[in-house]
Design an enzyme around this catalytic site. Sequence first.
Site, PDB file in Angstrom:
ATOM      1  N   HIS A   1      40.190  86.085  63.852  1.00 16.35           N
ATOM      2  CA  HIS A   1      39.269  85.324  64.705  1.00 16.35           C
ATOM      3  C   HIS A   1      40.022  84.840  65.936  1.00 16.35           C
ATOM      4  O   HIS A   1      41.204  85.175  66.135  1.00 16.35           O
ATOM      5  CB  HIS A   1      38.583  84.196  63.935  1.00 16.35           C
ATOM      6  CG  HIS A   1      39.518  83.192  63.318  1.00 16.35           C
ATOM      7  ND1 HIS A   1      40.439  82.493  64.048  1.00 16.35           N
ATOM      8  CD2 HIS A   1      39.662  82.774  62.038  1.00 16.35           C
ATOM      9  CE1 HIS A   1      41.100  81.681  63.257  1.00 16.35           C
ATOM     10  NE2 HIS A   1      40.662  81.838  62.024  1.00 16.35           N
TER      11      HIS A   1
ATOM     12  N   HIS B   1      43.659  83.439  65.508  1.00 17.64           N
ATOM     13  CA  HIS B   1      44.710  84.454  65.351  1.00 17.64           C
ATOM     14  C   HIS B   1      44.926  85.172  66.685  1.00 17.64           C
ATOM     15  O   HIS B   1      46.059  85.465  67.073  1.00 17.64           O
ATOM     16  CB  HIS B   1      44.312  85.518  64.317  1.00 17.64           C
ATOM     17  CG  HIS B   1      43.899  84.963  62.990  1.00 17.64           C
ATOM     18  ND1 HIS B   1      42.648  85.130  62.463  1.00 17.64           N
ATOM     19  CD2 HIS B   1      44.588  84.233  62.082  1.00 17.64           C
ATOM     20  CE1 HIS B   1      42.576  84.539  61.282  1.00 17.64           C
ATOM     21  NE2 HIS B   1      43.734  83.984  61.028  1.00 17.64           N
TER      22      HIS B   1
ATOM     23  N   CYS C   1      47.518  72.291  46.009  1.00 18.01           N
ATOM     24  CA  CYS C   1      46.311  72.730  46.737  1.00 18.01           C
ATOM     25  C   CYS C   1      46.295  74.252  46.725  1.00 18.01           C
ATOM     26  O   CYS C   1      47.224  74.890  47.238  1.00 18.01           O
ATOM     27  CB  CYS C   1      46.303  72.211  48.170  1.00 18.01           C
ATOM     28  SG  CYS C   1      44.987  72.978  49.129  1.00 18.01           S
TER      29      CYS C   1
ATOM     30  N   CYS D   1      46.317  75.893  50.254  1.00 18.94           N
ATOM     31  CA  CYS D   1      47.609  75.929  50.956  1.00 18.94           C
ATOM     32  C   CYS D   1      48.677  76.629  50.127  1.00 18.94           C
ATOM     33  O   CYS D   1      49.768  76.886  50.628  1.00 18.94           O
ATOM     34  CB  CYS D   1      48.126  74.526  51.234  1.00 18.94           C
ATOM     35  SG  CYS D   1      47.064  73.561  52.271  1.00 18.94           S
TER      36      CYS D   1
ATOM     37  N   CYS E   1      43.775  67.203  50.122  1.00 18.47           N
ATOM     38  CA  CYS E   1      44.598  68.020  51.011  1.00 18.47           C
ATOM     39  C   CYS E   1      44.131  67.802  52.449  1.00 18.47           C
ATOM     40  O   CYS E   1      42.940  67.929  52.732  1.00 18.47           O
ATOM     41  CB  CYS E   1      44.452  69.495  50.627  1.00 18.47           C
ATOM     42  SG  CYS E   1      44.860  70.590  51.986  1.00 18.47           S
TER      43      CYS E   1
ATOM     44  N   HIS F   1      42.467  71.297  53.776  1.00 17.42           N
ATOM     45  CA  HIS F   1      41.243  71.832  53.152  1.00 17.42           C
ATOM     46  C   HIS F   1      40.283  70.744  52.690  1.00 17.42           C
ATOM     47  O   HIS F   1      39.178  71.028  52.242  1.00 17.42           O
ATOM     48  CB  HIS F   1      41.614  72.737  51.974  1.00 17.42           C
ATOM     49  CG  HIS F   1      42.371  73.948  52.424  1.00 17.42           C
ATOM     50  ND1 HIS F   1      43.742  73.991  52.488  1.00 17.42           N
ATOM     51  CD2 HIS F   1      41.942  75.147  52.874  1.00 17.42           C
ATOM     52  CE1 HIS F   1      44.120  75.165  52.949  1.00 17.42           C
ATOM     53  NE2 HIS F   1      43.058  75.885  53.188  1.00 17.42           N
TER      54      HIS F   1
ATOM     55  N   LYS G   1      35.613  72.053  63.714  1.00 18.03           N
ATOM     56  CA  LYS G   1      36.522  73.048  63.146  1.00 18.03           C
ATOM     57  C   LYS G   1      35.770  74.357  62.964  1.00 18.03           C
ATOM     58  O   LYS G   1      34.570  74.356  62.687  1.00 18.03           O
ATOM     59  CB  LYS G   1      37.000  72.512  61.785  1.00 18.03           C
ATOM     60  CG  LYS G   1      38.402  72.960  61.452  1.00 18.03           C
ATOM     61  CD  LYS G   1      38.835  72.291  60.164  1.00 18.03           C
ATOM     62  CE  LYS G   1      39.753  73.205  59.436  1.00 18.03           C
ATOM     63  NZ  LYS G   1      41.046  73.262  59.487  1.00 18.03           N
TER      64      LYS G   1
ATOM     65  N   LYS H   1      34.021  79.542  58.033  1.00 16.69           N
ATOM     66  CA  LYS H   1      33.033  80.527  57.601  1.00 16.69           C
ATOM     67  C   LYS H   1      31.742  79.835  57.195  1.00 16.69           C
ATOM     68  O   LYS H   1      30.660  80.274  57.542  1.00 16.69           O
ATOM     69  CB  LYS H   1      33.592  81.287  56.387  1.00 16.69           C
ATOM     70  CG  LYS H   1      34.022  82.684  56.710  1.00 16.69           C
ATOM     71  CD  LYS H   1      34.302  83.406  55.412  1.00 16.69           C
ATOM     72  CE  LYS H   1      35.119  84.649  55.688  1.00 16.69           C
ATOM     73  NZ  LYS H   1      35.757  85.161  54.496  1.00 16.69           N
TER      74      LYS H   1
HETATM   75  N1  MSP Z   1      50.238  83.440  56.160  1.00 21.74           N
HETATM   76  C1  MSP Z   1      50.510  82.197  56.745  1.00 21.74           C
HETATM   77  C2  MSP Z   1      51.610  82.302  57.767  1.00 21.74           C
HETATM   78  C3  MSP Z   1      52.905  82.818  57.231  1.00 21.74           C
HETATM   79  S1  MSP Z   1      54.078  82.992  58.497  1.00 21.74           S
HETATM   80  C4  MSP Z   1      55.512  83.319  57.727  1.00 21.74           C
HETATM   81  C5  MSP Z   1      49.244  81.681  57.434  1.00 21.74           C
HETATM   82  N2  MSP Z   1      48.343  82.587  57.758  1.00 21.74           N
HETATM   83  S2  MSP Z   1      46.947  82.281  58.518  1.00 21.74           S
HETATM   84  O1  MSP Z   1      46.203  83.502  58.489  1.00 21.74           O
HETATM   85  O2  MSP Z   1      46.316  81.132  57.970  1.00 21.74           O
HETATM   86  O3  MSP Z   1      47.342  82.035  59.984  1.00 21.74           O
HETATM   87  C6  MSP Z   1      47.630  80.757  60.497  1.00 21.74           C
HETATM   88  C7  MSP Z   1      47.908  80.905  61.969  1.00 21.74           C
HETATM   89  O4  MSP Z   1      46.775  81.530  62.627  1.00 21.74           O
HETATM   90  C8  MSP Z   1      48.084  79.602  62.720  1.00 21.74           C
HETATM   91  O5  MSP Z   1      49.382  79.064  62.607  1.00 21.74           O
HETATM   92  C9  MSP Z   1      47.765  80.075  64.130  1.00 21.74           C
HETATM   93  O6  MSP Z   1      48.801  80.851  64.626  1.00 21.74           O
HETATM   94  C10 MSP Z   1      46.561  80.949  63.893  1.00 21.74           C
HETATM   95  N3  MSP Z   1      45.331  80.170  63.827  1.00 21.74           N
HETATM   96  C11 MSP Z   1      44.419  80.182  62.822  1.00 21.74           C
HETATM   97  N4  MSP Z   1      43.378  79.364  63.171  1.00 21.74           N
HETATM   98  C12 MSP Z   1      43.601  78.813  64.377  1.00 21.74           C
HETATM   99  C13 MSP Z   1      42.848  77.999  65.242  1.00 21.74           C
HETATM  100  N5  MSP Z   1      41.652  77.537  64.949  1.00 21.74           N
HETATM  101  N6  MSP Z   1      43.385  77.700  66.441  1.00 21.74           N
HETATM  102  C14 MSP Z   1      44.608  78.192  66.836  1.00 21.74           C
HETATM  103  N7  MSP Z   1      45.329  78.977  66.035  1.00 21.74           N
HETATM  104  C15 MSP Z   1      44.917  79.229  64.761  1.00 21.74           C
HETATM  105  O7  MSP Z   1      49.183  80.496  57.667  1.00 21.74           O
END
Ligand code: MSP
Length: 663
Positions: free
Chosen positions: A23, A26, A131, A134, A148, A151, A300, A303
């Site tokens: 999304h 990412h 959690c 997490c 948490c 979440h 926030k 889904k």
């Molecule tokens: N798998 C772990 C990361 C392991 S790294 C060794 C993880 N994955 S995640 O799919 O949840 O990705 C989190 C990351 O996605 C955040 O740190 C950020 O880079 C990005 N984002 C996810 N949602 C976001 C927002 N709403 N806004 C900005 N970035 C966000 O955590």
Amino acid sequence: MGKNSQDSFYITTPIYYVNAEPHIGHAYTTIVADVIARFYRLSGFDTFFLTGTDEHGNKVVEAAEKSGETVKTYVDRISQIFKETWPKINIKHDYFVRTTDKNHKDTVSKILSQVYAKGDIYFSEYEGKYCIGCERFYTDTELLNGKCPIHLAEPKIISEENYFFRMSNYQEWLINYIKSNPDFIRPERYRNEVIAFLREPLEDLCISRPKTRLSWGIPLPFDDNYVTYVWFDALINYISALGYPDGDLFKKFWPVAQHIIAKDILKPHGIFWPCMLKAAGIEPYQHLNVHGYWNVNMGKMSKSLGNIVKPMDLATKYGLDAFRYFLLRDMVFGLDSDFTEESLVKRFNSDLANDLGNLISRSMNMVVKYFDGKLKPSSQFKEEDISLQDASYRVVEEYKDMMKEFTFHKALIIVWELIGKANKYIDTMKPWSLATQNQERLNTVLNAVTEVIKIVSVLLWPFMPHTAEKIQHQLGLGIVGEKLPLNSVKKWGEMQRVRPLSKAAALFPRVEHDRELTPPSLGSKKIKEQDLKEDKKKGFSSGMAGPKVEEKVKEETGLISLEDFQQLDIRVGTIKEAETIPGSKKLLKLVVDIGEERTIVAGMAVYYQTNDLINKQVIVIANLVPVTLMGVESKGMILAAEDEKGVYLLIPDKESKPGSKIS
Ligand code: MSP
């Protein structure tokens, strides 16, 4: 720094969980990594850009079960979606790592064996609050009302025998390391957060899960009844992808490693990872760059709310470069930002269609109209041309610093100031008048303009590669894109034109904001505005019979309408910095986070100590014309009440998110 690392740059994104599709959050992190990697490539650095997917752990198993696939089929499918998404938004990574890769698994085993052999891993019983979202245990102080903080779910009490990493052994070392390397974690607010966390004793980290509970993971090399905790596994991707310990890539790029993450995963990256590296005898990374969260319509993204913003939808609707530009321009790196399609459209029309688009189209049109696209080289520059030249040189230097500091919005602001200067220069020089009076001068003026456009195109290339390359093609340049390095562009008069300059279709035709891709959340300002418009159409705006009557009442009573009031952009802000202004007894210079950082001068030095103001929440009017007081530019006003005894700040009843609108 390693011998080969002088001109090298290594950047990573988090590896994303495969329990959801990509999304906008990412996409933002990955685009930032792409922008910075392109910047370093343009600067002549040997660059390695890593992204990938995190495929072990409970969450992934649960998602696979829900989708009715085997875990392996599921992780392969979602990982592939991530892998295919990035090139579609022009991300050029060098390697895509998966934690299910054999090489990664082998590296995790190797590190575990090393740390175990060193005596930093022990076996023990543990009961704690866990959690599932997490995938980690929480201490009571970390929980928010027992839940948490991410979440907002109550953790489960889990008791089991497990392996622990002696993280506590490294607490003192880490504190000292962060203190002696001030920009190890940046921006500063996140460094402070980690330091605050380290004030409490650090607990050892549970790094195993019994196979009876979770079998989808990397087995511990010293006990086959357990798999590795997903974070201990995932963090190691940053070195497994480089071929740790002997690979050339590792030797070259690890000494200059920079990670990008959002604030949600600060603790694993700011605490677990450096301790793990130290225990394994590996130098820490160079910088951890932490950004804020994208919210959608002030809420926030989730889904269940149905407000997930998908990058491809926006890129298809508005164009890829416009989407990339918007993300990098709108978010202050480090702070949260609110995504609305309306603001994307506004930026598109004002910055891209108007400022940049007009500069290019009017300049190219004139070169084609007056010289058939063939400008002669010229260096007969006059004072006004040289002042534009100086400005363009200055921007290049400042831009470099801002990019290195990850202040992308500032880098874009100064590029737009240069675009503004070039547009103004055209207005002042009036080439259309010179066309009938002085061809020589006209040629020089258009040379000056196209020199600025060339510089702008190179500075924009990391952000908007397609657009930059189109502009460079229109300029008649022989080499374009990455082949036009930053150092080579600065100098005016060195354009290698291999063909005449040309006009082209508008780069950014204006767009209208019609349909939302994301539904606005209830209570959002937009709904109120839409309702107001509807009400107005029906003839009962503000309870009046129509605009004329309203104007008359306003005139006679001195009252203002709701719409007048709504012109004020009033927001909650958090004071981040406060200092006195030399020579002023009354004024303080404050830096306030109102969703972006603003410098505001406030007349409260007599009533408030600077220290007492830090982290205080205040109410700010954000859209006043800036004023300069005692040499400091103030961009906003802080609201306060005043009576005969003093001045009192207006403060929100409860802690609110900086930038929250007041209506
Ligand atoms: N798998 C772990 C990361 C392991 S790294 C060794 C993880 N994955 S995640 O799919 O949840 O990705 C989190 C990351 O996605 C955040 O740190 C950020 O880079 C990005 N984002 C996810 N949602 C976001 C927002 N709403 N806004 C900005 N970035 C966000 O955590």
